[in-house]
Structure formats: C-alpha cells, structure tokens
Enzyme design. Structure first.
Site: not given
Ligand code: AMP
Length: 285
Positions: A31, A37, A61
């Site tokens: 989220g 995202h 995690q």
């Molecule tokens: P999270 O921010 O941990 O919820 O990440 C969910 C997904 O979004 C993961 O696959 C991350 O690698 C991806 N993600 C987070 N930040 C970026 C970004 N700046 N560009 C592309 N994908 C992202």
C-alpha cells in the site's frame, strides 16, 4: 472494484475469471501507493485481462527494530489510485492471514543473506513466504514486481522457477522523480535536506552506468567511480554500493572483465530513513 479479505474468497474470484477465459494479472504491494506502484498496475494490465492488487503490510518481513508500526497506511487514497488504474479486485488480508500456530517458511538458502538480506536478517524469508501465500490466494497468470527492489525480484524469480509456480514473472523499471530520486513510500520521512542529499545515490549509480556504457567491464573500476560520487555527499551510513551477479548473487567487486549483465545495488541511511536503489548493466530481466 471488489475487495476480498480472505484467501478462499480471493481464489474463488480468480478461478471464475480464468474459467471465463480471462488472464489474471497481479501486483503485490504494502500500500501507500505512488506512481511506481501504478506503473506496475499499468504493466499488469497490458499483460492480462484483469488486474488484482494486494495491499498487505506484512509483519514477518520487518525486523524488531524496523518501521512496521509506522509504515504509512493510506487506504482511501490507495483505493482511488487502484480504481483510476483499472484494478478489478483488491486482496486485503486481515491479521488472520497467518493462522494460529503458523510455522512454515519458504526460504532461498544462501541468497537470503546476501547484502540486503545480511543487513535485514529474516527479511527475505518473510518476503518469499508471504509472496507464496499471496500467489496461492490470487493464483495469477502473470505477476509484476518492481526493479526498485531488485534483490527481492531476483529471489522471487529463483523461487518461482524452483518451485514451479507456473506464472509469468515480469520485472518493471524503477520510476523516479524528475531529479532522479527513486519513488518510495519511505521518501516522505526524509527531511528536505536529507531528500536533497539522497540524490547522490542515483548520481552515483549513473556515473557507474556511464562507465559501463562507455565499454568498461572491470567491476572494481565501475564500483570505484560510483563510490567517488557518493563520497562527495555520503549518506549518514552507507550500507553497500556494489555489483551483483543476477544468476549466482555473488558480489562482484574485484578486478576482472565482466561480460554478462549485472546489477549495481546501493543502500544508505539518512537519519532513521533507509533508502535502496539500483541500476542494471545489460539485460538482466
Ligand atoms: P512496496 O513499496 O514494498 O509495497 O512495493 C510493492 C512493489 O512496488 C514492489 O514490486 C516494488 O519493487 C515496487 N516498487 C516500489 N517502488 C517502486 C518504484 N519507484 N518504481 C517501480 N516499482 C516500485
């Protein structure tokens, strides 16, 4: 947009979609959605007929001294962004996603303790285990992850291959601010001054990439040029700035002649905020 809180409800929906001949795309997140995202949601949409987004701040995690409690939770804004990007179903598991007595872990021995995994013990076991649970709940045909978390993407790619998940794994490029800062839910915790200082991470990566693009294949030189840029305005703590082999996860920091693709990975702390970034050298994904 439908919202499901339990794995059986989620799975029943996905199976009905697949029975109707629709390919299910999936983007797992914690989220606090931003353009990084939503770029994954758009990519999933291009590769499937219907997109599922999961939002779950996964406690397993986070280490004991990490930011689980204060991790940003922006449910209403997330729903609006999901709807705007054509998401048809959201999987939002409740606390009982982990049943009483939960013990099982999916682990990638060796790889789970390299660099990021070394600094965050148990982190990758938490990630690979929860992603397994999410895959079982959503049963996607294609799942999209961000290159932003490159080491995570490599571990999940290994796990998907090793354990026959039978889905297509796509890794999409990192989305950045116009000044180069990689988008992250944690950027909001940076002071104005630290946010400015943090631009050195992408500048350092770019310097190393430029050397590779200019034909240099010596890992130690490629790393040195980036570290020299970092030294101009170093993070409060530099956790690592090095090169990784995407197939073996070996750290490549010695003199040599590297021909195959590899990944430059960087992590540093600004006050209490920890940032990670990376750049691929060659076609890693
Ligand atoms: P999270 O921010 O941990 O919820 O990440 C969910 C997904 O979004 C993961 O696959 C991350 O690698 C991806 N993600 C987070 N930040 C970026 C970004 N700046 N560009 C592309 N994908 C992202």
């Amino acid at each position: 947009m439908q919202i499901f809180h339990t794995a059986p409800q989620m799975r029943a929906w996905s199976r009905a979609q697949q029975k109707a001949g629709r390919r299910v795309g999936f983007v797992p997140t914690m989220g606090a959605l931003h353009t990084g995202h939503t770029s994954l949601l758009d990519e999933a949409k291009r590769r499937s007929d219907t997109v599922v987004l999961s939002i779950f701040v996964n406690p397993t995690q986070f280490g004991p001294n990490e930011d689980f409690a204060k991790y940003p939770r922006t449910w209403e804004a997330d729903l609006a962004l999901a709807a705007a990007h054509g998401v048809e179903a959201i999987f939002h598991p409740t606390e009982d996603f982990y049943p009483p007595g939960y013990r099982t872990q999916v682990t990638v021995p060796g790889w789970k303790s390299v660099l990021e995994g070394d600094i965050r013990p148990d982190h990758f076991d938490g990630v690979t285990s929860v992603v397994t649970k999410l895959f079982h709940a959503v049963d996607p045909d294609v799942a999209v992850f961000g290159q932003k978390d490159a080491q995570q993407a490599l571990l999940i790619r290994r796990m998907v291959r090793d354990l026959d998940f039978g889905l297509d794994l796509v890794v999409a490029p990192t989305v950045r601010e116009s000044d180069g800062l990689a988008l992250s839910s944690r950027n909001r915790y940076l002071s104005e001054n630290d946010r400015r200082r943090a631009l050195v991470l992408s500048r350092a990566l770019n310097a190393s990439v430029a050397l590779w693009n200019g034909g240099c294949r010596n890992p130690s030189e490629i790393i040195a040029v980036g570290r020299a840029v970092l030294a101009q305005d170093p993070p409060d703590t530099l956790d690592y700035f090095t090169l990784l082999d995407p197939d073996s996860l070996a750290v490549l920091d010695a003199d040599g002649a590297r021909q195959n693709p590899c990944i430059l990975v960087a992590a540093g702390r600004y006050g209490t905020t920890r940032l990670i970034d990376n750049a691929v050298l060659g076609a890693v994904w």
